[in-house]
Motif scaffolding. Structure first.
Motif, short mmCIF file in Angstrom:
data_model
loop_
_atom_site.label_atom_id
_atom_site.label_comp_id
_atom_site.label_asym_id
_atom_site.label_seq_id
_atom_site.Cartn_x
_atom_site.Cartn_y
_atom_site.Cartn_z
N VAL A 121 24.72 48.34 25.42
CA VAL A 121 23.94 48.44 24.19
C VAL A 121 22.82 47.40 24.18
CG1 VAL A 121 24.02 48.22 21.67
CG2 VAL A 121 25.84 49.47 22.84
N ALA A 122 23.12 46.19 24.63
CA ALA A 122 22.09 45.13 24.63
C ALA A 122 20.89 45.53 25.49
CB ALA A 122 22.70 43.82 25.14
N ASP A 123 21.17 46.13 26.64
CA ASP A 123 20.07 46.59 27.51
C ASP A 123 19.32 47.76 26.87
OD1 ASP A 123 20.83 44.71 29.38
OD2 ASP A 123 22.17 46.11 30.42
N ALA A 124 20.10 48.62 26.21
CA ALA A 124 19.48 49.77 25.54
C ALA A 124 18.53 49.30 24.44
CB ALA A 124 20.55 50.68 24.96
N LEU A 125 18.90 48.21 23.76
CA LEU A 125 18.03 47.68 22.70
C LEU A 125 16.73 47.14 23.27
CD1 LEU A 125 20.68 45.95 20.39
CD2 LEU A 125 19.22 47.90 19.79
N THR A 126 16.81 46.51 24.43
CA THR A 126 15.60 46.03 25.09
C THR A 126 14.72 47.21 25.49
OG1 THR A 126 16.88 44.18 25.95
CG2 THR A 126 14.75 44.60 27.00
N GLY A 127 15.36 48.22 26.06
CA GLY A 127 14.62 49.43 26.44
C GLY A 127 14.00 50.11 25.24
N PHE A 128 14.71 50.10 24.14
CA PHE A 128 14.23 50.71 22.91
C PHE A 128 12.94 50.02 22.47
CE2 PHE A 128 13.94 50.98 18.30
CZ PHE A 128 14.20 52.31 18.04
N GLN A 129 12.97 48.70 22.52
CA GLN A 129 11.79 47.93 22.12
C GLN A 129 10.57 48.30 22.97
OE1 GLN A 129 12.52 43.76 21.80
NE2 GLN A 129 10.38 43.24 21.44
N GLU A 130 10.79 48.43 24.27
CA GLU A 130 9.67 48.81 25.16
C GLU A 130 9.15 50.20 24.82
OE1 GLU A 130 11.49 46.22 28.90
OE2 GLU A 130 11.53 48.42 28.97
N MET A 131 10.08 51.09 24.48
CA MET A 131 9.66 52.46 24.14
C MET A 131 8.86 52.48 22.84
SD MET A 131 12.71 55.06 25.21
CE MET A 131 14.15 54.07 24.92
N VAL A 132 9.32 51.70 21.86
CA VAL A 132 8.58 51.64 20.59
C VAL A 132 7.17 51.12 20.83
CG1 VAL A 132 8.45 50.53 18.31
CG2 VAL A 132 10.66 51.34 19.17
N GLN A 133 7.08 50.06 21.64
CA GLN A 133 5.76 49.49 21.90
C GLN A 133 4.85 50.48 22.61
OE1 GLN A 133 7.22 45.98 23.81
NE2 GLN A 133 7.34 44.82 21.89
N GLN A 134 5.42 51.21 23.57
CA GLN A 134 4.63 52.20 24.30
C GLN A 134 4.16 53.32 23.36
OE1 GLN A 134 2.43 53.09 26.62
NE2 GLN A 134 3.86 52.38 28.17
N ALA A 135 5.08 53.82 22.55
CA ALA A 135 4.75 54.91 21.62
C ALA A 135 3.67 54.46 20.64
CB ALA A 135 5.99 55.36 20.87
N ARG A 136 3.79 53.22 20.16
CA ARG A 136 2.79 52.65 19.26
C ARG A 136 1.42 52.60 19.93
NH1 ARG A 136 4.32 53.03 15.16
NH2 ARG A 136 5.91 51.94 13.99
N ALA A 137 1.43 52.18 21.20
CA ALA A 137 0.17 52.10 21.94
C ALA A 137 -0.47 53.48 22.06
CB ALA A 137 0.41 51.50 23.33
#
Ligand code: ZN
Length: 300
Positions: A121-137
């Motif tokens: 889950v901890a790694d998934a949360l990090t991945g989630f953050q990267e995905m949010v940032q990418q989608a925002r971009a």
């Protein structure tokens, strides 16, 4: 003193049948047929549809035509399509396919996360953050989901504290919407009310969507509890199709037409046409060669 009704005038139904509904089906539906299905759902009044997921075709063969399907979506004003992504590659694919809305999530269950996404889950949360940032971009809107928010194999194997931590994490990242999924269909109305009592004040103006599975027949009871708890957005699938391929006993989502029927009878508008919806489910009963879990389509 007049009592204020706990029920809204209107509820938004988000159709997830083309994705959650079909992903577990062995019968491959052609891209043309999926486009026709989506057009039929739009004609029945649906304005938000989760159309596909950008996963590896080997994992979910039914979703192998994600890009092609996105090219064939009926483009109509007021209709929003979203796609599900599991990683950065998926976000990138969705953007290139022209989608403006992305659905991404993490599981609140350590065991489910490792089986479903092969990560902690901890790694998934990090991945989630990267995905949010990418989608925002990319300028996409982000729906941040929490799978197994009401348990994975038992209702008590995911603690509310874990779910709340993830809710805060998603909100801190600025998700546009929060989606709570009862992926295994374990939730009960009291549990729904208790969790929402904690989450709604945190969410504030960020809409909270409930994604319910009717595995144990508690789906609509949970809708009622969620309405009372302030939820105004629900994921549903026509005919009650659906289920996570990585949860053994996870059967269908709550049926779009059954949910809409209940809401209409309660005086709550959805904008959906029951006759058109049930026609879609009847067609898919024939196409998939089996009875679907939904009730209403067998009557109307
Ligand atoms: Zn689901």
């Amino acid at each position: 003193m007049t009592q204020i009704s706990p029920y809204p005038h209107q509820v938004e139904i988000i159709e997830v049948g083309p994705r959650d509904g079909l992903q577990r089906e062995a019968t491959l539906i052609s891209t043309d047929d999926k486009a026709a299905l989506i057009a039929g759902l739009v004609a029945a009044g649906l304005r938000r549809i989760q159309v596909t997921s950008f996963v590896h075709p080997r994992l979910v063969p039914q979703m192998a035509d994600a890009e092609e399907l996105c090219r064939r979506l009926p483009q109509l004003p007021g209709v929003a399509y979203s796609g599900l992504a599991l990683n950065l590659k998926g976000v990138e694919r969705a953007e290139q396919a022209g989608l403006r809305h992305i659905d991404i999530s993490v599981s609140a269950s350590e065991a489910h996360s490792q089986r479903n996404a092969n990560r902690f889950v901890a790694d998934a949360l990090t991945g989630f953050q990267e995905m949010v940032q990418q989608a925002r971009a990319y300028g996409m809107s982000v729906r941040g989901g929490i799978q197994c928010a009401f348990g994975y194999q038992r209702p008590d194997d995911v603690s509310p504290e874990t779910v709340l931590d993830i809710v805060r994490h998603h909100l801190d990242l600025g998700v546009d919407e929060l989606a709570l999924a009862d992926s295994s269909g374990l939730a009960n109305p009291r549990q729904v009310q208790a969790l929402l009592a904690e989450i709604m004040p945190l969410a504030g103006d960020v809409p909270v969507i409930l994604h319910l599975h009717d595995t144990r027949g508690m789906g609509l009871a949970n809708v009622l509890a969620a309405l009372q708890g302030g939820v105004r957005h629900f994921d549903t699938a026509f005919g009650g199709l659906g289920g996570c391929p990585f949860i053994d006993d996870a059967t269908g989502n709550i049926a779009t037409e059954d949910t809409a029927y209940m809401l209409h009878e309660m005086g709550i508008e959805t904008g959906l046409d029951l006759a058109k919806l049930t026609a879609v489910s009847r067609e898919y009963e024939e196409r998939l060669g089996k009875k679907l879990p939904g009730k209403l389509y067998t009557l109307l």
